[in-house]
Design a protein around this motif. Structure first.
Motif: not given
Length: 270
Positions: A115-135
């Motif tokens: 997946l990193r190779k597939l996304l390489a052409p558009v580059g990576c400026e920043r990656l933001l992530r958050a994790t959630y849980t259900d009720a």
């Protein structure tokens, strides 16, 4: 041999030669012409002075979206609580609670190699992530916003490839979760990925994704793309548990929030 000029009749039934306009008509036509030219010229000049063109708004929105990772508070990109009205199986409502936010970072070690190779052409400026849980705290879902370095053409190219090759369905291209220690997602690793959704935006330099698993850390032999897991009659464990709805529902709402913030960012003061 010559013929007389044909005659017509005015409003008082008086004959007059056809094709000849009265003085008042000529004057009125000239005035209209002058006014029309003036209005058109003024509009063109105003548009030029304001820098207004058909694509300016689109371009400014695209650029504004690309800078949101440092211009918009994290609570607006990843709200502490996300309401998912009608997002569950059978249009049931969902509520997700944020349990962890990853430090903003680059993309190194954030994706599997393919997946990193597939996304390489558009580059990576920043990656933001958050994790959630259900009720019920039964499921955990990581949502990611990959801000790329690509222009609109680059994003369109990647989106076209995803669509043509159906890359959002391949089990070797599932995003990695963010497993925060001391939370319900502590055991959420690569082997626990059960359902996922990934979307390449074309009106913003952003890739939105979500990946869902069980909070108890159980492994999954065959993860499903969210669309498959949401199909009526699907009998796999992730589908029966509604994990496709978890991934797609959160991804959709985070994407909506992103678009809403882009609209706010690009508003001009009155």
């Amino acid at each position: 041999m010559t013929f007389a000029q044909p005659e017509g009749y005015d409003e008082n039934a008086r004959p007059h030669p056809l094709g000849r306009r009265g003085r008042s008509q000529v004057v009125a036509a000239a005035v209209c012409l002058v006014l029309g030219v003036g209005l058109i010229g003024g509009a063109v000049a105003g548009s030029w002075l304001a820098g207004d063109s058909g694509e300016t708004g689109v371009d400014s929105g695209f650029a504004a979206a690309g800078s949101m990772w440092h211009n918009v508070p994290v609570d607006e990109l990843f709200p502490p609580t996300v309401q998912g009205k009608g997002a569950g199986p059978g249009d049931a409502d969902r509520v997700w609670t944020r349990i962890a936010v990853a430090p903003d970072s680059g993309c190194e070690d954030a994706f599997d190699p393919l997946l990193r190779k597939l996304l390489a052409p558009v580059g990576c400026e920043r990656l933001l992530r958050a994790t959630y849980t259900d009720a019920t705290q039964s499921h955990v879902t990581t949502v990611g916003l990959l801000f790329t370095k690509a222009d609109a053409a680059g994003m369109a190219s990647l989106a076209g490839r995803f669509d043509k090759e159906r890359l959002d369905r391949r089990t070797d291209l599932i995003p990695r979760p963010y497993a925060a220690k001391g939370t319900a997602a502590a055991g959420f690793g690569a082997g626990q990925r059960a359902a996922w959704a990934i979307s390449v935006l074309t009106d913003a330099p952003v890739v939105v994704y979500a990946v869902t698993g069980w909070a108890d850390g159980r492994g999954v032999d065959t993860p499903l793309p969210a669309g498959d897991a949401m199909e009526s009659g699907a009998t796999t464990a992730p589908a029966q548990a509604g994990l496709g709805h978890e991934a797609q529902g959160l991804a959709d709402r985070v994407e909506r929030g992103l678009r809403k913030n882009v609209g706010t960012t690009t508003e001009q003061p009155s």
